[in-house]
Motif scaffolding. Structure first.
Motif, mmCIF file in Angstrom:
data_model
loop_
_atom_site.group_PDB
_atom_site.id
_atom_site.type_symbol
_atom_site.label_atom_id
_atom_site.label_comp_id
_atom_site.label_asym_id
_atom_site.label_seq_id
_atom_site.Cartn_x
_atom_site.Cartn_y
_atom_site.Cartn_z
ATOM 1 N N LEU A 1 41.160 24.033 34.942
ATOM 2 C CA LEU A 1 40.024 24.526 35.719
ATOM 3 C C LEU A 1 39.079 23.412 36.149
ATOM 4 O O LEU A 1 37.992 23.671 36.644
ATOM 5 C CB LEU A 1 39.237 25.556 34.899
ATOM 6 C CG LEU A 1 39.982 26.813 34.492
ATOM 7 C CD1 LEU A 1 39.081 27.714 33.668
ATOM 8 C CD2 LEU A 1 40.516 27.566 35.702
ATOM 9 N N ASP A 2 39.502 22.163 35.999
ATOM 10 C CA ASP A 2 38.593 21.046 36.243
ATOM 11 C C ASP A 2 38.109 20.943 37.675
ATOM 12 O O ASP A 2 37.026 20.417 37.922
ATOM 13 C CB ASP A 2 39.210 19.726 35.780
ATOM 14 C CG ASP A 2 40.514 19.393 36.487
ATOM 15 O OD1 ASP A 2 41.063 20.270 37.172
ATOM 16 O OD2 ASP A 2 40.988 18.252 36.343
ATOM 17 N N ARG A 3 38.844 21.449 38.623
ATOM 18 C CA ARG A 3 38.420 21.359 40.028
ATOM 19 C C ARG A 3 37.919 22.694 40.580
ATOM 20 O O ARG A 3 37.766 22.845 41.790
ATOM 21 C CB ARG A 3 39.569 20.848 40.884
ATOM 22 C CG ARG A 3 39.914 19.423 40.528
ATOM 23 C CD ARG A 3 40.845 18.804 41.522
ATOM 24 N NE ARG A 3 41.067 17.415 41.146
ATOM 25 C CZ ARG A 3 42.225 16.820 41.167
ATOM 26 N NH1 ARG A 3 43.290 17.477 41.566
ATOM 27 N NH2 ARG A 3 42.344 15.567 40.808
ATOM 28 N N ARG A 4 37.698 23.630 39.717
ATOM 29 C CA ARG A 4 37.191 24.946 40.139
ATOM 30 C C ARG A 4 35.666 24.963 40.111
ATOM 31 O O ARG A 4 35.028 24.129 39.475
ATOM 32 C CB ARG A 4 37.724 26.043 39.215
ATOM 33 C CG ARG A 4 39.225 26.104 39.132
ATOM 34 C CD ARG A 4 39.805 26.564 40.434
ATOM 35 N NE ARG A 4 41.256 26.675 40.326
ATOM 36 C CZ ARG A 4 41.991 27.270 41.205
ATOM 37 N NH1 ARG A 4 41.465 27.793 42.279
ATOM 38 N NH2 ARG A 4 43.288 27.321 41.040
ATOM 39 N N SER A 5 35.089 25.950 40.762
ATOM 40 C CA SER A 5 33.635 26.070 40.793
ATOM 41 C C SER A 5 33.111 26.467 39.409
ATOM 42 O O SER A 5 33.852 26.964 38.552
ATOM 43 C CB SER A 5 33.207 27.130 41.815
ATOM 44 O OG SER A 5 33.542 28.416 41.347
ATOM 45 N N ASP A 6 31.812 26.260 39.209
ATOM 46 C CA ASP A 6 31.186 26.637 37.940
ATOM 47 C C ASP A 6 31.341 28.127 37.678
ATOM 48 O O ASP A 6 31.577 28.539 36.545
ATOM 49 C CB ASP A 6 29.705 26.276 37.949
ATOM 50 C CG ASP A 6 29.464 24.777 37.875
ATOM 51 O OD1 ASP A 6 30.399 24.046 37.479
ATOM 52 O OD2 ASP A 6 28.345 24.341 38.204
ATOM 53 N N ALA A 7 31.217 28.929 38.714
ATOM 54 C CA ALA A 7 31.332 30.377 38.552
ATOM 55 C C ALA A 7 32.734 30.769 38.096
ATOM 56 O O ALA A 7 32.895 31.597 37.191
ATOM 57 C CB ALA A 7 30.985 31.092 39.855
ATOM 58 N N THR A 8 33.743 30.175 38.689
ATOM 59 C CA THR A 8 35.126 30.469 38.310
ATOM 60 C C THR A 8 35.367 30.079 36.863
ATOM 61 O O THR A 8 35.948 30.848 36.083
ATOM 62 C CB THR A 8 36.119 29.728 39.222
ATOM 63 O OG1 THR A 8 35.908 30.172 40.564
ATOM 64 C CG2 THR A 8 37.556 29.972 38.804
ATOM 65 N N ARG A 9 34.915 28.897 36.471
ATOM 66 C CA ARG A 9 35.091 28.453 35.078
ATOM 67 C C ARG A 9 34.382 29.393 34.115
ATOM 68 O O ARG A 9 34.889 29.696 33.038
ATOM 69 C CB ARG A 9 34.604 27.017 34.926
ATOM 70 C CG ARG A 9 35.506 26.029 35.647
ATOM 71 C CD ARG A 9 35.243 24.601 35.259
ATOM 72 N NE ARG A 9 33.868 24.173 35.441
ATOM 73 C CZ ARG A 9 33.430 23.443 36.457
ATOM 74 N NH1 ARG A 9 34.274 23.065 37.396
ATOM 75 N NH2 ARG A 9 32.176 23.082 36.538
ATOM 76 N N TYR A 10 33.198 29.848 34.498
ATOM 77 C CA TYR A 10 32.441 30.772 33.655
ATOM 78 C C TYR A 10 33.210 32.083 33.452
ATOM 79 O O TYR A 10 33.330 32.577 32.328
ATOM 80 C CB TYR A 10 31.065 31.045 34.260
ATOM 81 C CG TYR A 10 30.279 32.082 33.508
ATOM 82 C CD1 TYR A 10 29.761 31.800 32.245
ATOM 83 C CD2 TYR A 10 30.073 33.342 34.040
ATOM 84 C CE1 TYR A 10 29.046 32.756 31.545
ATOM 85 C CE2 TYR A 10 29.362 34.301 33.353
ATOM 86 C CZ TYR A 10 28.851 34.007 32.100
ATOM 87 O OH TYR A 10 28.153 34.960 31.404
ATOM 88 N N TYR A 11 33.758 32.640 34.523
ATOM 89 C CA TYR A 11 34.493 33.898 34.405
ATOM 90 C C TYR A 11 35.764 33.740 33.576
ATOM 91 O O TYR A 11 36.137 34.636 32.817
ATOM 92 C CB TYR A 11 34.819 34.479 35.785
ATOM 93 C CG TYR A 11 33.615 35.135 36.432
ATOM 94 C CD1 TYR A 11 32.971 36.201 35.814
ATOM 95 C CD2 TYR A 11 33.129 34.691 37.648
ATOM 96 C CE1 TYR A 11 31.862 36.795 36.389
ATOM 97 C CE2 TYR A 11 32.025 35.282 38.237
ATOM 98 C CZ TYR A 11 31.394 36.340 37.602
ATOM 99 O OH TYR A 11 30.299 36.933 38.168
#
Length: 95
Positions: free
Chosen positions: A61-71
């Motif tokens: 998930l290193d290149r995903r948005s903060d929101a995506t990582r949070y979910y």
């Protein structure tokens, strides 16, 4: 011939919230399961170790948005709760 692991059934006891939220958790859990199975050949959450989940959160998930990582972190917390483990997950600002 063995049956494929049913992630929806696995999470059924810990899923709460709206239908859309439950579906999102199941969809994300299946993605997590697929990634860990491809990397470590661990097909079910019962075979996972903390390092497998931490690897997914930190590297996949290193290149995903903060929101995506949070979910995804919320989904991982449900999986850990269902496994009745006391794993310490990476802090939110690290994922």
């Amino acid at each position: 011939m063995s049956k494929p692991f049913d992630m929806e059934l696995f999470l059924a006891g810990v899923l709460t919230g709206s239908h859309a939220t439950r579906q999102r958790h199941v969809r994300q859990a299946k993605i997590i399961q697929t990634e860990i199975a491809e990397r470590w050949q661990r097909k079910t959450p019962w075979a996972w170790q903390r390092k497998h989940v931490a690897w997914f959160l930190e590297h996949r998930l290193d290149r995903r948005s903060d929101a995506t990582r949070y979910y995804y972190l919320l989904t991982v917390r449900l999986i850990v709760h269902r496994l009745e483990k006391s794993w310490t997950l990476p802090p939110r600002e690290r994922i």
